[in-house]
Design an enzyme around this catalytic site. Structure first.
Site, PDB file in Angstrom:
ATOM      1  N   CYS A 194     -34.779   1.660   2.367  1.00 61.21           N
ATOM      2  CA  CYS A 194     -34.740   2.902   2.122  1.00 61.21           C
ATOM      3  C   CYS A 194     -33.650   4.230   2.449  1.00 61.21           C
ATOM      4  CB  CYS A 194     -36.360   3.432   2.082  1.00 61.21           C
ATOM      5  SG  CYS A 194     -38.138   2.447   1.412  1.00 61.21           S
ATOM      6  N   MET A 195     -33.760   4.577   1.340  1.00 59.56           N
ATOM      7  CA  MET A 195     -32.858   5.979   1.645  1.00 59.56           C
ATOM      8  C   MET A 195     -33.436   6.724   4.101  1.00 59.56           C
ATOM      9  SD  MET A 195     -31.992   9.685   0.062  1.00 59.56           S
ATOM     10  CE  MET A 195     -31.873   9.194  -0.797  1.00 59.56           C
ATOM     11  N   ASP A 196     -34.941   6.533   4.010  1.00 59.16           N
ATOM     12  CA  ASP A 196     -35.187   7.213   5.713  1.00 59.16           C
ATOM     13  C   ASP A 196     -35.907   5.973   5.785  1.00 59.16           C
ATOM     14  OD1 ASP A 196     -34.055   9.668   4.698  1.00 59.16           O
ATOM     15  OD2 ASP A 196     -35.714   9.255   2.977  1.00 59.16           O
ATOM     16  N   ARG A 227       1.417  -0.806   0.192  1.00 60.65           N
ATOM     17  CA  ARG A 227       0.615   0.133   0.020  1.00 60.65           C
ATOM     18  C   ARG A 227       1.277   0.833   0.001  1.00 60.65           C
ATOM     19  NH1 ARG A 227      -4.175   0.562   4.791  1.00 60.65           N
ATOM     20  NH2 ARG A 227      -3.464   0.817   6.222  1.00 60.65           N
ATOM     21  N   HIS A 279       2.787  -1.895   7.977  1.00 62.99           N
ATOM     22  CA  HIS A 279       1.948  -2.645   8.232  1.00 62.99           C
ATOM     23  C   HIS A 279       1.076  -3.334   8.281  1.00 62.99           C
ATOM     24  CE1 HIS A 279      -2.330  -1.472   9.619  1.00 62.99           C
ATOM     25  NE2 HIS A 279      -2.747  -1.528   8.486  1.00 62.99           N
TER      26      HIS A 279
HETATM   27  C1  LIG Z   1      -1.497   2.414   9.302  1.00 69.64           C
HETATM   28  C2  LIG Z   1      -2.720   1.969  10.296  1.00 69.64           C
HETATM   29  N1  LIG Z   1      -2.591   1.603  11.534  1.00 69.64           N
HETATM   30  C3  LIG Z   1      -3.382   0.737  12.747  1.00 69.64           C
HETATM   31  C4  LIG Z   1      -4.376   0.446  11.923  1.00 69.64           C
HETATM   32  C5  LIG Z   1      -5.681  -0.425  13.219  1.00 69.64           C
HETATM   33  O1  LIG Z   1      -5.680  -1.634  12.364  1.00 69.64           O
HETATM   34  P1  LIG Z   1      -6.837  -2.693  13.512  1.00 69.64           P
HETATM   35  O2  LIG Z   1      -8.031  -1.164  13.395  1.00 69.64           O
HETATM   36  O3  LIG Z   1      -6.834  -3.013  12.875  1.00 69.64           O
HETATM   37  O4  LIG Z   1      -6.349  -2.656  15.192  1.00 69.64           O
HETATM   38  C6  LIG Z   1      -4.904   0.676  10.823  1.00 69.64           C
HETATM   39  C7  LIG Z   1      -6.530   0.464  10.762  1.00 69.64           C
HETATM   40  O5  LIG Z   1      -6.934   0.079   9.261  1.00 69.64           O
HETATM   41  C8  LIG Z   1      -4.155   1.562   9.952  1.00 69.64           C
HETATM   42  O6  LIG Z   1      -4.665   1.686   9.101  1.00 69.64           O
END
Ligand SMILES: Cc1ncc(COP(=O)(O)O)c(C=O)c1O
Length: 374
Positions: free
Chosen positions: A313-315, A137, A166
Site C-alpha cells: 500500500c502507500m504506507d 543521449r 559516456h
Molecule cells: C554522465 C555519467 N557519468 C558517470 C556516471 C556514473 O555511472 P555508474 O554509476 O555506473 O558508475 C553516470 C551515471 O549514470 C553518468 O550519467
C-alpha cells in the site's frame, strides 16, 4: 493497534563509503583524478553528507546532474569542483557562475551566455565539452566537435577545462562497443590537439570502465554506483568485494493472527493458506518501496526471510511471519541490508521486480529519514 516507536529509516554507513572509495582508488593510478558521482541525491544516500565525506577522503571533483543539485552541495560547505553533467539551461547561467559550478556544454548558445555573464563578473567560466561517442543521449557527435570549437573561440571568457563522453555498455562482458566509443573519443581528443586545444581533463569511465577497462581511465574517472556498494551488473560481484552503504529498516507496527483463507490488503490478491501471523510494516510505495514487491518481495525479521503478502500500500506492507519464532511488535524489519547471517541486496531487490540496483537505491523516498553512521 500498537504504533511503531520509530519511523522507517535508511541507515547510511559512511565507513562503508570510505571502504568502497579506497577499493576503487586502488584500481586507478594516482595521476588519474577521481570524480565521485553524487547526482540524484547521491543515488538516494544524501548528496550533502556523502559529498562532505568524499571530500574528506580526497576525491578531486564531484558530479551532479542538475544545477539545483550542485547548488545544494555547494551551499553546504563543499569546496571541490562540481561538474554539472547533464548540462545547463540559459536561465541558470548566473547561478552556475555564482556557485562555481562547472557545466558540461554541447550547445553554442549556452557557451555564449556563460561567456557574457562571466565577463560581467570579471571571471572565466570553466566548461567541459560533452561528446556523444555512441551513447545516443547528450553531446555533440565526434565529427561536429572541431567546428563547434572553432565557433567557441569567439567567446573569450570560456575556458575549456575538460572533454567528456559516456559509455553505454561498459558493464557488459563484451568490451567491443566500449572500445569503439573510446576510439571515437580518442580521435576527437586528437582533433582538438590539432587545433591547439589540450583540455586538462578527458573523461569517459563510469564504475564499470574504472574497474574493467583501464585504457578508459584517461586522466579522470567518474564512478557512481560502486561507491555506494552496488555493482553495475551481476558479473562484477565475483570480481570485487564492496560494502553496501545503505540499509533500509523498519519495525513491526502490528501483528495479527488470522484464520486460513483470510484476505490480505487491497484487491484481495492473497488469501492465507493456513492460520497465519501477519505483520504490518509501516512502509509502502509512498516511501519508495515499490508496489511491484506485492506478493513478490521478502524482508528480514529475526534473521529469517518473511514474504510480502498482498499488495504493497502507500504506507503499509504486510508480511507473513507465521514461521518466525519469537516475532513481536517493535521487532526490527530489514527491507534492504543485513540481519544476522541473511542479507537482502539492492541487486536482489532489483531482480525481484525487474529493475537495476541504481533504481532501487534512487527510489528510497524523501519520507524516509537518512541516519548517518561513522
Ligand atoms: C554522465 C555519467 N557519468 C558517470 C556516471 C556514473 O555511472 P555508474 O554509476 O555506473 O558508475 C553516470 C551515471 O549514470 C553518468 O550519467
Amino acid at each position: 493497534m500498537s504504533l511503531c516507536p520509530k519511523p522507517t529509516m535508511a541507515e547510511i554507513d559512511l565507513e562503508a563509503l570510505a571502504y568502497n572509495y579506497r577499493q576503487l582508488r586502488q584500481f586507478v593510478p594516482s595521476s588519474v583524478k577521481f570524480l565521485a558521482v553524487v547526482k540524484a541525491d547521491a543515488y538516494g544516500h544524501g548528496a550533502v553528507p556523502i559529498s562532505k565525506r568524499l571530500e574528506e577522503l580526497g576525491v578531486d571533483l564531484l558530479g551532479v546532474a542538475t544545477v539545483k543539485e550542485g547548488v545544494e552541495v555547494r551551499e553546504n560547505e563543499v569546496h571541490r569542483p562540481i561538474l554539472v553533467m547533464s548540462g545547463i539551461y540559459r536561465e541558470e547561467v548566473e547561478e552556475v557562475l555564482r556557485y562555481r559550478l562547472t557545466p558540461v556544454v554541447y550547445r553554442l548558445e549556452i557557451a555564449e551566455a556563460l561567456s557574457v555573464e562571466a565577463g560581467k563578473m570579471g571571471k572565466r567560466a570553466p566548461i567541459h565539452i560533452k561528446v556523444d561517442t555512441g551513447m545516443g543521449r547528450l553531446g555533440l557527435l565526434c565529427e561536429e566537435v572541431p567546428a563547434f570549437l572553432n565557433k567557441l573561440r569567439r567567446f573569450e571568457n570560456i575556458e575549456i577545462e575538460g572533454v567528456a563522453s559516456h559509455l553505454s555498455t561498459a558493464d557488459e562482458e563484451d568490451p567491443s562497443f566500449a572500445e569503439e566509443q573510446l576510439k571515437r573519443f580518442s580521435w576527437t581528443i586528437g582533433e582538438l590537439k590539432k587545433m591547439g586545444i589540450t583540455p586538462p581533463l578527458c573523461h569517459i569511465a563510469n564504475s564499470a570502465a574504472l574497474f574493467s577497462l583501464p585504457v578508459a581511465h584517461l586522466n579522470l574517472v567518474r564512478p557512481g554506483i560502486m561507491l555506494y556498494g552496488s555493482y553495475p551488473s551481476p558479473s562484477f560481484k565475483e570480481k570485487i568485494s564492496l560494502r553496501p552503504v545503505m540499509s533500509w529498516k523498519s519495525w513491526i507496527a502490528d501483528i495479527k493472527k488470522v484464520p486460513k483463507g483470510f484476505p490480505i490488503s487491497y484487491g484481495r490478491t492473497f488469501f492465507t493458506r493456513r492460520p497465519s501471523l501477519i505483520a504490518a510494516i509501516p512502509v509502502g510505495y509512498g516511501d519508495g518501496y515499490s508496489r511491484f514487491f506485492s506478493n513478490r518481495g521478502e524482508v528480514l525479521i529475526r534473521g529469517r526471510r518473511a514474504p510480502v503478502v498482498g499488495r504493497v500500500c502507500m504506507d503499509w506492507t504486510m508480511v507473513d511471519v507465521t514461521d518466525i519464532p519469537g516475532v513481536g511488535v517493535g521487532g526490527e524489519v530489514v527491507l534492504m541490508g543485513r540481519q544476522l547471517d541473511q542479507e537482502i541486496t539492492p541487486e536482489e531487490m532489483g531482480e525481484r521486480i525487474g529493475t537495476i540496483p541504481y533504481e532501487i537505491l534512487c527510489s528510497v523516498g524523501k519520507r524516509v529519514p537518512r541516519i548517518y553512521k561513522g
